[in-house]
Design a protein around this motif. Structure first.
Motif, short mmCIF file in Angstrom:
data_model
loop_
_atom_site.label_atom_id
_atom_site.label_comp_id
_atom_site.label_asym_id
_atom_site.label_seq_id
_atom_site.Cartn_x
_atom_site.Cartn_y
_atom_site.Cartn_z
N ALA A 356 0.43 -1.46 0.07
CA ALA A 356 -0.07 0.12 -0.10
C ALA A 356 0.67 0.70 -0.05
CB ALA A 356 -0.44 -0.07 0.75
N LEU A 357 0.27 1.97 -1.02
CA LEU A 357 1.22 3.55 -1.32
C LEU A 357 0.51 4.66 0.43
CD1 LEU A 357 2.00 3.54 -4.65
CD2 LEU A 357 3.58 2.71 -2.76
N ILE A 358 1.04 5.26 0.77
CA ILE A 358 0.64 6.37 1.82
C ILE A 358 1.19 7.38 2.17
CG2 ILE A 358 1.76 5.25 3.79
CD1 ILE A 358 -1.26 5.32 5.11
N TYR A 359 0.77 8.75 2.65
CA TYR A 359 1.52 9.53 3.16
C TYR A 359 1.89 10.00 4.25
CZ TYR A 359 3.46 14.78 3.31
OH TYR A 359 4.18 16.34 3.64
N GLY A 360 2.94 9.52 4.56
CA GLY A 360 3.32 9.68 5.64
C GLY A 360 3.94 10.38 6.73
N GLY A 361 3.55 11.06 7.85
CA GLY A 361 4.08 12.20 8.24
C GLY A 361 2.86 12.95 9.29
N GLU A 362 3.35 13.11 10.44
CA GLU A 362 2.44 14.08 11.39
C GLU A 362 1.11 14.66 10.85
OE1 GLU A 362 3.81 15.16 14.68
OE2 GLU A 362 5.45 13.44 14.88
N SER A 363 1.49 15.28 9.50
CA SER A 363 0.33 16.30 8.43
C SER A 363 0.37 15.96 7.33
CB SER A 363 1.27 17.80 8.48
OG SER A 363 2.10 18.16 9.78
N LYS A 364 -1.14 15.75 7.57
CA LYS A 364 -1.68 14.69 6.76
C LYS A 364 -2.04 15.73 5.57
CE LYS A 364 -4.90 12.44 10.19
NZ LYS A 364 -6.29 12.71 10.65
N ASN A 406 0.18 8.02 14.74
CA ASN A 406 -0.23 9.20 14.28
C ASN A 406 0.53 9.15 12.78
OD1 ASN A 406 -1.28 11.85 14.32
ND2 ASN A 406 0.66 13.00 14.86
N PHE A 407 2.02 7.85 12.67
CA PHE A 407 2.64 8.41 11.29
C PHE A 407 1.82 8.08 9.52
CE2 PHE A 407 6.19 7.84 8.22
CZ PHE A 407 6.93 9.17 8.02
N THR A 408 1.25 7.60 10.20
CA THR A 408 0.14 6.43 9.02
C THR A 408 -1.17 6.36 9.10
OG1 THR A 408 0.37 4.89 9.36
CG2 THR A 408 2.10 5.86 7.30
N SER A 409 -1.64 6.77 10.68
CA SER A 409 -3.24 6.33 10.88
C SER A 409 -4.08 7.64 10.27
CB SER A 409 -3.46 6.62 12.14
OG SER A 409 -3.51 7.72 12.97
N ASP A 410 -5.49 7.07 9.67
CA ASP A 410 -6.22 7.99 9.73
C ASP A 410 -6.13 8.26 7.83
OD1 ASP A 410 -9.45 9.02 9.95
OD2 ASP A 410 -8.41 11.18 11.18
N ARG A 411 -6.45 7.93 6.88
CA ARG A 411 -5.68 8.71 6.25
C ARG A 411 -6.01 7.92 4.85
NH1 ARG A 411 -0.43 10.79 7.56
NH2 ARG A 411 -1.20 10.73 9.58
N HIS A 412 -6.15 8.37 3.79
CA HIS A 412 -6.17 7.40 2.32
C HIS A 412 -4.31 6.52 2.20
CE1 HIS A 412 -9.76 9.87 1.02
NE2 HIS A 412 -10.03 8.98 0.71
N ALA A 413 -4.73 5.60 2.01
CA ALA A 413 -3.84 4.52 1.24
C ALA A 413 -4.43 3.76 -0.09
CB ALA A 413 -3.30 3.52 1.87
N LEU A 414 -3.24 3.71 -0.47
CA LEU A 414 -3.34 3.10 -2.38
C LEU A 414 -2.72 1.58 -2.49
CD1 LEU A 414 -4.41 3.47 -5.23
CD2 LEU A 414 -2.36 4.28 -5.67
N LEU A 415 -3.99 1.27 -2.33
CA LEU A 415 -3.92 -1.14 -1.44
C LEU A 415 -3.99 -1.18 -3.34
CD1 LEU A 415 -3.97 -1.83 1.10
CD2 LEU A 415 -6.85 -3.21 0.45
N ILE A 416 -2.53 -2.09 -3.61
CA ILE A 416 -2.35 -2.61 -4.49
C ILE A 416 -2.80 -3.84 -4.72
CG2 ILE A 416 -0.02 -3.04 -6.89
CD1 ILE A 416 -0.48 -0.27 -5.63
N LYS A 422 -6.79 0.41 -4.72
CA LYS A 422 -7.83 0.86 -4.66
C LYS A 422 -7.88 1.85 -3.26
CE LYS A 422 -11.63 -1.50 -2.00
NZ LYS A 422 -12.50 -2.51 -1.59
N LEU A 423 -8.47 2.34 -3.45
CA LEU A 423 -8.22 3.53 -2.36
C LEU A 423 -9.48 3.24 -1.28
CD1 LEU A 423 -6.71 6.36 -2.78
CD2 LEU A 423 -8.48 7.31 -2.96
N VAL A 424 -8.48 3.14 -0.06
CA VAL A 424 -8.69 2.91 1.09
C VAL A 424 -8.76 3.97 2.13
CG1 VAL A 424 -9.01 0.83 0.38
CG2 VAL A 424 -7.09 0.74 1.39
N ARG A 425 -9.33 3.92 3.53
CA ARG A 425 -7.94 5.10 4.97
C ARG A 425 -8.28 3.62 5.29
NH1 ARG A 425 -9.67 9.94 4.67
NH2 ARG A 425 -8.98 9.68 6.93
N THR A 426 -6.84 4.06 6.03
CA THR A 426 -6.86 3.47 7.79
C THR A 426 -7.09 3.95 8.42
OG1 THR A 426 -5.03 5.23 7.68
CG2 THR A 426 -4.11 3.56 6.49
N PRO A 427 -7.13 2.69 9.63
CA PRO A 427 -7.94 3.10 11.30
C PRO A 427 -7.80 4.20 11.59
CG PRO A 427 -6.69 1.08 10.74
CD PRO A 427 -6.11 1.48 9.99
N LYS A 428 -8.56 5.13 12.01
CA LYS A 428 -7.96 6.63 13.45
C LYS A 428 -8.43 5.33 14.68
CE LYS A 428 -10.90 10.31 13.66
NZ LYS A 428 -11.68 11.37 14.12
#
Length: 643
Positions: A356-364, A406-416, A422-428
């Motif tokens: 899965a690809l995701i934007y990692g960082g405290e700021s989404k 906090n680095f990758t939770s509660d944001r979109h990820a591209l599931l391969i 497929k665009l999904v969201r990680t847990p919050k």
């Protein structure tokens, strides 16, 4: 007013006196041509910011940039430093720069000696071939105008740049232009929610070429509002994306999430081969285990113990992972390589996983679902487990199994997936999961000194306060340093301590400490002044502005509970005990209670802070709420010695 007078009067007079000596090309950059109203309090003005992209028939493109900035104050002097990134496949064709004085005369022409060339090397990388050219034209005397022009050639359309008319919100822009010239067959895609169509002009050129150009004039400076929701970022941006492209022999299509995922899948294909020795080890690890969770956990812990994260950026390595065999051999890899390696081991154990690809960082980062493109800078792994998904951060040697943080939770990820992206969201992590319970017992003497025993439990995202979760696995010296840094008492020594992490998918770190406080209270005559809450004072330091325009967002909910007991010095009693404080609002609930029990003062506090997006009109109420919390947290009790 003084500055307006200077710009509107003195500079105009200078132009009248010295017009005959002006450089004809720099004349339009004379400081006096700026509208004085545009630069009140501004440290600089961007005169021109022009970006031009010319796409070739073979899928390469040229980027031409021109930036002209008049700088008034030292705080904006870094705008006279140009930085251009490149690597072997990205060629810098030219870099030019000039400096003009306040009336437009050329005072310096940039030369090769003004350009430095550095490796753009990250401290956590072991190798990368990214480089950067820097032209430094900073001056000591203000105001002055700097002009940069550069041209860069890119090998494919994956790198198409977006257009930002105003890169610095506090700096006004006189002219901003973004121009894209491309073959109609290349089907470039454009998307914006912040730039009006009235600024766009489109025309067809010879040879089947199309030109789209956006031009905006006199963009005012503004102060970005705090706590902005991702959906209400006021920054003007035009997103640009390719449809079909080819990257070093790998053909791709970015026009849908599905097709983008297929391209990423093609980069990963065949890279999950393991040695017979590691295959045997994997099967040995999972022998006797029944559930997907149990098997995944033991393999993940093996990954953490036997690999480490390093950044490796070489050519297409920015997108393509190194083979699992390479990670197995050397014991290191970047996020892509480690996620791929973990997936390969799971595959050997008969467990399906998805890269899965995701934007990692405290700021989404905002992901526009309707406009597929690469918003991502990180890779993780998802393991389907019935109705649930186990998410794995494969670069961390300290994260508990299944915890994203906090680095990758509660944001979109591209599931391969096998069918593409497929665009999904990680847990919050909600407020009920992000908790802090704090208990302390202090014995205060007549001088204001105290000995204390502390116990606190941080759970969920609160384990990341001050990097507590990481420190819990470090040395005794580092743990003690953490206490000395993060406990908010004014002056104290740590006598003894113990850290007890519970490494679950919702981690908890328990800390016990014995401390000696040199001054927990202050004495004046026969009175002692004591602030019961010294361990957890809430403070945001914000103020309300009546002209708030945007909604605002609190991004992390939490619950704090404090129970602190003070054994009072012999012969001292409170002059009065504060009444219970209760604050209730849409944003949360706060309560504080004070009880006198024999020679002890007992302080109980609870703060529940909600997350969520709120309307602009509620901001003043929010500021009042947090201000009243801070005020309540600083309530003092006066102890008086009995006569």
């Amino acid at each position: 007013m003084k500055r307006n007078s200077f710009l509107g009067g003195v500079i105009v007079s200078c132009i009248c006196l010295f017009a005959g000596n002006q450089d004809s090309f720099g004349q339009k950059y004379a400081t006096a041509t700026i509208n004085p109203e545009q630069i009140i309090n501004a440290p600089a003005v961007i005169r021109e910011d022009i970006q031009e992209v010319i796409v070739g028939a073979s899928g390469e493109f040229i980027l031409k940039n021109k930036l002209v900035v008049t700088i008034f104050k030292k705080e904006a002097n870094d705008l006279a430093v140009l930085q251009v990134d490149y690597e072997p496949k990205i060629k810098i064709k030219s870099i030019n720069g000039n400096v003009y004085d306040l009336i437009g005369n050329t005072i310096k022409k940039g030369s090769k000696s003004d350009i430095s060339d550095y490796s753009n090397f990250n401290s956590f990388s072991i190798y990368e071939d990214n480089r950067i050219k820097v032209m430094d034209l900073r001056q000591l005397n203000f105001p002055y105008t700097v002009e940069f022009e550069y041209e860069v050639e890119y090998p494919n359309l994956f790198f198409l740049p977006n257009w930002y008319p105003q890169s610095y919100p506090k700096i006004p822009v006189e002219i901003a232009q973004g121009k894209y010239i491309y073959p109609k067959a290349s089907k470039l895609r454009f998307f914006t929610q912040t730039i009006d169509e009235k600024y766009l002009s489109t025309k067809e050129l010879e040879g089947g070429m199309v030109e789209k150009s956006w031009k905006i004039e006199n963009i005012e400076a503004f102060e970005p509002e705090i706590m902005l929701p991702l959906d209400e970022n006021p920054t003007k941006v035009l997103f640009v994306g390719a449809s079909e492209f080819e990257y070093e022999g790998f053909k791709g299509d970015l026009s849908s999430w599905e097709s983008m995922g297929k391209w990423i899948g093609s980069l990963n294909s065949g890279k999950d081969v393991l040695t017979p020795q590691l295959k045997y080890k994997v099967n040995e690890l999972v022998a006797g285990l029944e559930t997907t969770e149990e098997k995944t956990k033991v393999i993940y812990e093996y990954l953490q113990k036997n690999t480490r994260y390093v950044s490796i950026q070489l050519g297409i390595g920015g997108f393509m992972p190194f083979e699992a065999l390479t990670v197995e051999k050397y014991g290191y890899g970047d996020c892509k390589a480690l996620s791929n390696f973990m997936g390969a081991m799971l595959k050997e154990a008969g467990i399906k996983s998805n890269y899965a690809l995701i934007y990692g960082g405290e700021s989404k980062r905002k992901v526009y679902e309707e406009f597929p493109r690469s918003y991502f800078n990180h890779a993780i792994l998802a393991v389907p487990d019935g109705k649930d998904t186990i998410w794995l951060e494969c670069t961390s040697q300290t994260n508990p199994f299944g915890y994203l943080g906090n680095f990758t939770s509660d944001r979109h990820a591209l599931l391969i997936t096998e069918n593409g992206g497929k665009l999904v969201r990680t847990p919050k992590y909600g407020k009920e999961q992000n908790t802090l319970f704090q208990k302390a017992d202090f014995e205060v003497d007549e001088t204001g000194k105290a000995t204390g025993n502390l116990h606190f439990e941080n759970s969920g995202l609160q384990t990341e306060n001050g990097s507590l979760l990481t420190v819990a696995g470090l040395s005794a010296t580092e743990k003690k340093d953490w206490l000395l840094t993060n406990l908010t008492l004014s002056s104290f020594d740590v006598v003894d301590f113990n850290f007890s992490p519970e490494m679950s998918s919702l981690p908890t770190v328990k800390v016990d400490a014995k401390i000696m406080v040199k001054s927990i209270a202050s004495k004046s005559g026969t009175r002692i002044f004591l602030q019961p809450n010294q361990l957890n004072v809430y403070s945001m330091k914000i103020s309300s502005k009546p002209e708030r325009k945007a909604s605002f967002e609190r991004r992390m909910g939490f619950i704090d509970e404090d129970l602190i007991t003070y054994k009072l010095p012999e012969g001292y009693n409170p002059e009065s005990v504060p009444s219970k404080i209760l604050l209730e609002s849409d944003f949360g609930i706060y309560s504080a209670e004070y009880h006198l029990e024999e020679r002890s003062l007992v302080y109980k506090r609870k703060l529940e802070m909600n997350d969520g997006v709120y309307q602009a009109g509620q901001f003043a109420a929010f500021v009042d709420f947090v201000t009243n919390i801070e005020k309540a947290d600083k309530t003092k009790v006066v102890l008086k010695k009995a006569q």
